[in-house]
Structures are given as structure tokens and as C-alpha cells.
Design a protein around this motif. Structure first.
Motif, PDB file in Angstrom:
ATOM      1  N   LEU A  57       0.828  -1.202   0.000  1.00  0.00           N
ATOM      2  CA  LEU A  57       0.000   0.000   0.000  1.00  0.00           C
ATOM      3  C   LEU A  57       0.864   1.254   0.000  1.00  0.00           C
ATOM      4  N   LEU A  61      -2.999   8.254   1.236  1.00  0.00           N
ATOM      5  CA  LEU A  61      -3.615   6.955   1.536  1.00  0.00           C
ATOM      6  C   LEU A  61      -5.141   7.053   1.494  1.00  0.00           C
ATOM      7  N   ARG A  80     -10.561   5.530  -3.719  1.00  0.00           N
ATOM      8  CA  ARG A  80     -10.636   5.015  -5.083  1.00  0.00           C
ATOM      9  C   ARG A  80     -10.958   3.533  -5.082  1.00  0.00           C
ATOM     10  N   SER A 130       1.452   6.378  -7.127  1.00  0.00           N
ATOM     11  CA  SER A 130       0.250   6.951  -7.732  1.00  0.00           C
ATOM     12  C   SER A 130       0.063   8.442  -7.462  1.00  0.00           C
ATOM     13  N   ASP A 131       0.708   8.968  -6.422  1.00  0.00           N
ATOM     14  CA  ASP A 131       0.524  10.373  -6.065  1.00  0.00           C
ATOM     15  C   ASP A 131       1.750  11.182  -6.486  1.00  0.00           C
ATOM     16  N   LEU A 185       2.283   1.539  -3.568  1.00  0.00           N
ATOM     17  CA  LEU A 185       1.233   1.981  -4.487  1.00  0.00           C
ATOM     18  C   LEU A 185       0.914   3.455  -4.285  1.00  0.00           C
ATOM     19  N   THR A 186       0.888   3.891  -3.031  1.00  0.00           N
ATOM     20  CA  THR A 186       0.579   5.288  -2.725  1.00  0.00           C
ATOM     21  C   THR A 186       1.648   6.223  -3.265  1.00  0.00           C
ATOM     22  N   LYS A 234      -6.885   9.013  -0.370  1.00  0.00           N
ATOM     23  CA  LYS A 234      -7.273   9.046  -1.784  1.00  0.00           C
ATOM     24  C   LYS A 234      -7.266   7.642  -2.390  1.00  0.00           C
ATOM     25  N   ILE A 235      -6.196   6.881  -2.082  1.00  0.00           N
ATOM     26  CA  ILE A 235      -6.091   5.518  -2.615  1.00  0.00           C
ATOM     27  C   ILE A 235      -7.226   4.646  -2.104  1.00  0.00           C
TER      28      ILE A 235
END
Length: 317
Positions: A50, A307, A313, A57-58, A53-54, A309-310
């Protein structure tokens, strides 16, 4: 149960298997250990994935600080995967044997990722030092090239160190008692089982561990001495708190990593029980890797926002 199997060749003893004794020999506790370590492993993998990924993606997190955090999370996943799955497989199969090749491979990979994490923590401390003590020069100093070089240097040193110890271990010959009182193949435990002269192996292991951890820890301490000195010169309390808050997560991770390692060292020095030392080793091979994502997600405002935001989504999908 035999603890090892041998193939005699040219008057030398070639080991085919070791026996990992694990954390306990009580069969009633094995299911509990399996569930506990499986849960810890899943939390470690999911938490660090996580974080990765965070960061990816940001776009606001595409900075040197989070670049190092990305690598730290990846390293935590690799270190946990090197030890825990094999332990779970052994408990499930009720067979504690581990082949000689797999054992030495485990020794090598544990050294690589533990040493790499050691270097990453020093690089992260330097990043915080530049950000707080030289904020106007931060983007020029902590550029992509330097960050890449720091990662490459740490990884290269880790690989060379691990290969050196592994190749030295290949030169050892072993006796008939090949029971390792641990849940994974640790270098020190493997060396203890040798019936040939292992003085050089022991000396080299202690020397390299002292040098590498000493250099990293000295760099971290120096960085934070400079940071504290810079904070004391700041005129307002608000600026001091904001600057130091960016170091809180890193300080927590450093304290956990080195604190547990020192605890294991002290435990092995004051107790004769190898099983107690094995239990203590969980504190530096499993716990920090599981807790690190929570430290960074709970103590860092930018990470918490990203986090959310993720998660929103994922929930929306």
C-alpha cells in the motif's frame, strides 16, 4: 529423527540438510505460531504494498524522501519473504528440514536485505538533514542522480557483504549435529555448527556488522545533531515543530530497527538459551517490517492524505 543427512566424498563431509528447530518444539503451539506468523506476513505485505502503491500513484510524493520510503517498503517485503514463507511451509508440512543450498541462500538474502535497509536508513537521515539544514539547496543537492547513487551504493555494498559471508560459509565443514535453534538460517547459527576452524568467519561477521552498522548509525547521529542544532536556531516554535515533524517517522523506524537489533545482541550475550535468542530475533526480522508502514502512514500528514485518496478510489471501485 535424524538431524542431517550426509554424502561422503573424498574424505570430507558434504551436508545435504539442516534441521530448523523453530521457536518451540511443542506440537500444540505449532498451529498458533502458523496463524500468528501468517497474519504478520500478510499485514507486512499488504501494508508495504500500500505504501509503494501510494508513492507511485501520487505525484506530490515523487520526492527523494518518498523515493527512499518506496525502497524501504520493497526491502521490508523482500526480507520478510526470505524467512517467513519457509517457516510456514515447514510448520504446515510438519517437516523442519531445510536443504544446504536453500539454507545458504537464505543466509545470503537475509544479509542483503538487512544490510540494504541499514544503508537506506542512513540515506533517509541525510535527506532529512539536507531538507532542514539546507532547504534552499535541497532540490539541487538531493537530485535524482544522487538518490540513485545512494541506492546503488547501498545495494552494492549489501550484495558484496552477503556474497563474502556466503562464500566463506561454503568453505566450512560440518559435524553430525546440524540442528539450528532458529526459525531461519542465520549466519551466526550456521557458523556455530561448523566443526572446522570458523574463527575467520566469526571475526569477519562481527567486523563487517560493526563497520557497516557503525558507519550508518554514525551518519544518522551526525545528521540529527545537525538537525537539532538547526532547529534551535529557528525563531518560531511553529517552524521548529513543522521541521521536526518530518523527522518523526524516520526516527521511529530507526529506533525500532537498531533498538531490536541491539536487544537481540544483548539477549544472545546474557542468555545461554538459543531458543530465547531465536524468539528475540523475531523482533528485528519480522516486527519492524510489519510496523514500518503504520509508522509512516500514521505520523506523516502527506502520506495520510495520499492513503485516503487511494482507499477512497479502491472503495469506489
Amino acid at each position: 529423527m535424524m538431524s542431517a543427512r550426509f554424502i561422503n566424498n573424498r574424505n570430507q563431509t558434504d551436508v545435504s540438510e539442516f534441521l530448523l528447530l523453530g521457536l518451540t518444539d511443542d506440537p500444540e503451539l505449532q498451529p498458533l505460531l502458523f496463524c500468528l506468523f501468517l497474519s504478520m506476513y500478510l499485514v507486512t505485505i499488504l501494508g508495504n504494498l500500500l505504501i509503494i502503491l501510494t508513492v507511485l500513484s501520487d505525484s506530490h510524493l515523487h520526492t527523494p524522501m518518498y523515493f527512499f520510503l518506496y525502497n524501504l517498503s520493497f526491502t521490508d517485503i523482500c526480507l520478510s519473504t526470505t524467512t517467513i514463507p519457509k517457516m510456514l511451509m515447514n510448520i504446515q508440512a510438519q517437516d523442519q528440514h531445510i536443504t544446504y543450498t536453500v539454507c545458504l541462500s537464505q543466509v545470503c538474502f537475509v544479509l542483503v536485505f538487512a544490510c540494504f535497509e541499514n544503508g537506506l536508513l542512513a540515506a533517509m537521515a541525510y535527506d532529512r538533514y539536507v531538507a532542514i539544514c539546507h532547504p534552499l539547496m535541497y532540490t539541487n543537492i538531493m537530485n535524482l542522480r544522487l538518490c540513485g547513487l545512494l541506492i546503488l551504493l547501498s545495494l552494492s555494498i549489501s550484495i558484496v557483504d552477503a556474497l563474502l559471508h556466503s562464500l566463506m560459509a561454503l568453505q566450512l565443514s560440518f559435524c553430525t549435529d546440524l540442528e539450528i535453534p532458529h526459525f531461519f538460517c542465520e549466519l551466526a547459527q550456521v557458523i556455530k555448527l561448523a566443526c572446522s576452524d570458523s574463527f575467520i568467519n566469526t571475526f569477519l561477521a562481527n567486523f563487517m556488522a560493526s563497520v557497516l552498522s557503525g558507519i550508518s548509525l554514525s551518519g544518522i547521529i551526525f545528521s540529527y545533531i545537525q538537525i537539532v542544532s538547526s532547529l534551535l536556531r529557528m525563531p518560531t516554535v511553529g517552524r521548529k515543530y513543522k521541521a521536526f515533524s518530518t523527522c518523526g517517522s524516520h526516527l521511529s523506524v530507526v529506533s525500532l530497527f537498531y533498538g531490536t537489533a541491539v536487544g537481540v545482541y544483548i539477549s544472545s550475550a546474557v542468555t545461554d538459551s538459543s531458543r530465547k535468542t531465536a524468539v528475540a530475533s523475531v523482533m528485528y526480522t519480522v516486527v519492524p517490517q510489519m510496523v514500518n508502514p503504520f509508522i509512516y502512514s500514521l505520523r506523516n500528514r502527506d502520506m495520510k492524505g495520499a492513503l485516503r485518496k487511494i482507499i477512497s478510489r479502491i472503495t469506489f471501485l
